[in-house]
Design an enzyme around this catalytic site. Sequence first.
Site, PDB file in Angstrom:
ATOM      1  N   HIS A 222      26.518   4.127  -2.686  1.00 32.88           N
ATOM      2  CA  HIS A 222      27.806   4.873  -2.443  1.00 32.88           C
ATOM      3  C   HIS A 222      28.154   5.028  -0.989  1.00 32.88           C
ATOM      4  O   HIS A 222      28.931   4.077  -0.732  1.00 32.88           O
ATOM      5  CB  HIS A 222      27.482   6.339  -3.138  1.00 32.88           C
ATOM      6  CG  HIS A 222      28.793   6.919  -3.485  1.00 32.88           C
ATOM      7  ND1 HIS A 222      30.018   6.741  -3.047  1.00 32.88           N
ATOM      8  CD2 HIS A 222      29.076   8.449  -4.082  1.00 32.88           C
ATOM      9  CE1 HIS A 222      30.836   7.481  -3.548  1.00 32.88           C
ATOM     10  NE2 HIS A 222      30.236   8.505  -3.799  1.00 32.88           N
ATOM     11  N   HIS A 261      34.791  -5.021  -4.119  1.00 34.29           N
ATOM     12  CA  HIS A 261      34.798  -3.758  -4.503  1.00 34.29           C
ATOM     13  C   HIS A 261      34.671  -3.609  -5.894  1.00 34.29           C
ATOM     14  O   HIS A 261      35.278  -4.399  -6.685  1.00 34.29           O
ATOM     15  CB  HIS A 261      35.987  -3.004  -3.906  1.00 34.29           C
ATOM     16  CG  HIS A 261      35.981  -1.341  -3.804  1.00 34.29           C
ATOM     17  ND1 HIS A 261      36.448  -1.029  -5.063  1.00 34.29           N
ATOM     18  CD2 HIS A 261      35.825  -0.596  -2.688  1.00 34.29           C
ATOM     19  CE1 HIS A 261      36.317   0.425  -4.623  1.00 34.29           C
ATOM     20  NE2 HIS A 261      36.144   0.612  -3.358  1.00 34.29           N
ATOM     21  N   ASP A 317      34.515  -0.348   4.348  1.00 35.14           N
ATOM     22  CA  ASP A 317      33.319  -0.223   5.250  1.00 35.14           C
ATOM     23  C   ASP A 317      33.208  -1.449   6.186  1.00 35.14           C
ATOM     24  O   ASP A 317      32.499  -1.486   7.027  1.00 35.14           O
ATOM     25  CB  ASP A 317      32.190  -0.045   4.354  1.00 35.14           C
ATOM     26  CG  ASP A 317      32.247   1.357   3.562  1.00 35.14           C
ATOM     27  OD1 ASP A 317      32.718   2.300   4.367  1.00 35.14           O
ATOM     28  OD2 ASP A 317      31.816   1.313   2.615  1.00 35.14           O
TER      29      ASP A 317
HETATM   30  C1  LIG Z   1      30.933  -3.150  -4.240  1.00 33.26           C
HETATM   31  C2  LIG Z   1      29.981  -4.141  -5.137  1.00 33.26           C
HETATM   32  C3  LIG Z   1      29.006  -3.685  -5.819  1.00 33.26           C
HETATM   33  C4  LIG Z   1      31.058  -4.835  -6.442  1.00 33.26           C
HETATM   34  O1  LIG Z   1      30.432  -5.499  -7.185  1.00 33.26           O
HETATM   35  P1  LIG Z   1      31.135  -6.417  -8.484  1.00 33.26           P
HETATM   36  O2  LIG Z   1      31.726  -5.177  -9.218  1.00 33.26           O
HETATM   37  O3  LIG Z   1      29.847  -7.024  -9.189  1.00 33.26           O
HETATM   38  O4  LIG Z   1      32.132  -7.196  -7.875  1.00 33.26           O
HETATM   39  P2  LIG Z   1      32.989  -8.428  -8.594  1.00 33.26           P
HETATM   40  O5  LIG Z   1      32.748  -8.271 -10.303  1.00 33.26           O
HETATM   41  O6  LIG Z   1      34.330  -8.411  -7.976  1.00 33.26           O
HETATM   42  O7  LIG Z   1      32.126  -9.649  -8.317  1.00 33.26           O
HETATM   43  C5  LIG Z   1      32.618 -11.045  -8.412  1.00 33.26           C
HETATM   44  C6  LIG Z   1      31.552 -11.901  -8.117  1.00 33.26           C
HETATM   45  O8  LIG Z   1      31.356 -11.864  -6.636  1.00 33.26           O
HETATM   46  C7  LIG Z   1      30.057 -11.618  -6.299  1.00 33.26           C
HETATM   47  N1  LIG Z   1      30.167 -10.614  -5.043  1.00 33.26           N
HETATM   48  C8  LIG Z   1      30.687  -9.452  -5.213  1.00 33.26           C
HETATM   49  N2  LIG Z   1      30.659  -8.800  -3.886  1.00 33.26           N
HETATM   50  C9  LIG Z   1      29.811  -9.725  -3.139  1.00 33.26           C
HETATM   51  C10 LIG Z   1      29.416  -9.560  -1.917  1.00 33.26           C
HETATM   52  N3  LIG Z   1      29.471  -8.612  -1.218  1.00 33.26           N
HETATM   53  N4  LIG Z   1      28.532 -10.457  -1.551  1.00 33.26           N
HETATM   54  C11 LIG Z   1      28.158 -11.485  -2.174  1.00 33.26           C
HETATM   55  N5  LIG Z   1      28.634 -11.912  -3.414  1.00 33.26           N
HETATM   56  C12 LIG Z   1      29.470 -10.857  -3.815  1.00 33.26           C
HETATM   57  C13 LIG Z   1      29.377 -11.078  -7.351  1.00 33.26           C
HETATM   58  O9  LIG Z   1      28.077 -11.155  -7.328  1.00 33.26           O
HETATM   59  C14 LIG Z   1      30.285 -11.773  -8.822  1.00 33.26           C
HETATM   60  O10 LIG Z   1      29.460 -12.955  -8.487  1.00 33.26           O
HETATM   61  P3  LIG Z   1      28.905 -13.428  -9.980  1.00 33.26           P
HETATM   62  O11 LIG Z   1      30.284 -13.740 -10.720  1.00 33.26           O
HETATM   63  O12 LIG Z   1      28.132 -14.522  -9.930  1.00 33.26           O
HETATM   64  O13 LIG Z   1      27.982 -12.516 -10.891  1.00 33.26           O
HETATM   65  C15 LIG Z   1      30.007  -5.445  -4.552  1.00 33.26           C
HETATM   66  O14 LIG Z   1      30.910  -6.243  -3.982  1.00 33.26           O
HETATM   67  C16 LIG Z   1      28.959  -5.126  -3.391  1.00 33.26           C
HETATM   68  O15 LIG Z   1      27.716  -4.862  -3.446  1.00 33.26           O
HETATM   69  N6  LIG Z   1      29.400  -5.126  -2.196  1.00 33.26           N
HETATM   70  C17 LIG Z   1      28.832  -4.891  -0.854  1.00 33.26           C
HETATM   71  C18 LIG Z   1      28.515  -3.541  -0.566  1.00 33.26           C
HETATM   72  C19 LIG Z   1      29.572  -2.839  -0.154  1.00 33.26           C
HETATM   73  O16 LIG Z   1      30.171  -3.076   0.591  1.00 33.26           O
HETATM   74  N7  LIG Z   1      29.690  -1.596  -0.749  1.00 33.26           N
HETATM   75  C20 LIG Z   1      30.838  -0.596  -0.234  1.00 33.26           C
HETATM   76  C21 LIG Z   1      31.961  -0.601  -1.580  1.00 33.26           C
HETATM   77  S1  LIG Z   1      33.222   0.334  -1.040  1.00 33.26           S
END
Ligand SMILES: CC(C)(COP(=O)(O)OP(=O)(O)OC[C@H]1O[C@@H](n2cnc3c(N)ncnc32)[C@H](O)[C@@H]1OP(=O)(O)O)[C@@H](O)C(=O)NCCC(=O)NCCS
Length: 389
Positions: A222, A261, A317
């Site tokens: 989070h 996100h 972030d």
């Molecule tokens: C926030 C988060 C959990 C959302 O994940 P999500 O809901 O799975 O995102 P999506 O469904 O849009 O992802 C689509 C694809 O892109 C990939 N992807 C998304 N964010 C990614 C990232 N930061 N780095 C690498 N790959 C990423 C996912 O793994 C997914 O791949 P897949 O289709 O092979 O499974 C994820 O983007 C993340 O962990 N980000 C980094 C942490 C972060 O910055 N958190 C702060 C949020 S405010």
Amino acid sequence: MAETTYAKGLEGVIAAESEICQIDGANGKLYYRGYSIEDLAAHSSFEEATYLLLNKHLPSEQELKEFSARMRESRGLAQPVLDMIAGFPSGGSPMELLQSVIAYLSGTVEHQIQHSDTCNCRRTLHQVAQMTSVLAAYHRFREGQDYVAPRADLSQGANFLYMLHGKEPTPQEGRIFDTCLVLHAEHGFNASTFTARVVASTYSTCYCSISAAIGALAGFLHGGANERVMDMVDEIGSKENIEPWLDKALAAKRKVMGMGHRVYKAKDPRAIVMENMMLDLARQRGETYLCEFLEQFEKAFRARMEEKGKPIYPNVDFFSGAVYTLLGIPRDLFTPIFAAARSSGWLAHILEQRKDNRLFRPKCLYAGPEPRQYVPLKARRATTGAATA
Ligand SMILES: CC(C)(COP(=O)(O)OP(=O)(O)OC[C@H]1O[C@@H](n2cnc3c(N)ncnc32)[C@H](O)[C@@H]1OP(=O)(O)O)[C@@H](O)C(=O)NCCC(=O)NCCS
């Protein structure tokens, strides 16, 4: 009785009605009580945004004057609170400190009657005003420096920088940090806000609700991504290493911090404002390396993801850690700052919950053993598995 469905993590479940925040993830839009985050970031102070969140409308000049005065006179920390901060074990984290101080604060003000559907926001508002003071005092004490008393002529953001560094920030620095607080003040039904509302639904105190919400925010799923962005920048080391680092990280299916996100499927609108503030600050300071690094990184990351047909954009972030670093804020205060800003949104949700309360009491899908015979201790055979609790 309506059909009961199971959604792990309550994903997609509507758990309450709210008038506070609207997020249009597909188009990258965010509104507090109907006002766009771009307008609020450009024109509102944190105090004004807090007023809006709590009172449902933008204040008149007089209302803002009175509200700001109330927040400003609450900023100072009483000696018992300062003693508690000074005595906090060095092994604890600033999030744990914040959580404990909020609970402790409840004893330092007149006891509130909160067993009704009304909450005395006048008194609880001081928690929002004091959270940044607590963080500034904590950092100064651990550096062996004295507490700096707050100034009532500065905005909430400028006052934090003043209390942290013991030196008045420039108007630009003060305004930028105050806007960072506006950007983080509210964001819908995330885990910490939901936590605050669940606790509020028992008619527990605002202190209990907010300290519980801080606990929820402390987890790295989070809060905390901005700290990790800066750790990632350190790990990569130089602009030249961005491409090879990304190749390796993505091949290892590593999540790149500050990117993507759950809700936004376009660029996070807060990230756009934050990026511009980072650029302004860096240009003004003549310290542009970190910005160039992040911009090069964003370009390289997005190009790789687009090649795979996965358009992933930076979230707030990705840039906020750089802004805080340029403002001389230590890294372990990034998530506590998020909590300090979000406290105004939490309070708005606590009040809203109480207005039309229903105790949260979801069900769980029982997946344990069927009723079975109790075996007396001496008759039990030794089990092979290790104890789990
Ligand atoms: C926030 C988060 C959990 C959302 O994940 P999500 O809901 O799975 O995102 P999506 O469904 O849009 O992802 C689509 C694809 O892109 C990939 N992807 C998304 N964010 C990614 C990232 N930061 N780095 C690498 N790959 C990423 C996912 O793994 C997914 O791949 P897949 O289709 O092979 O499974 C994820 O983007 C993340 O962990 N980000 C980094 C942490 C972060 O910055 N958190 C702060 C949020 S405010």
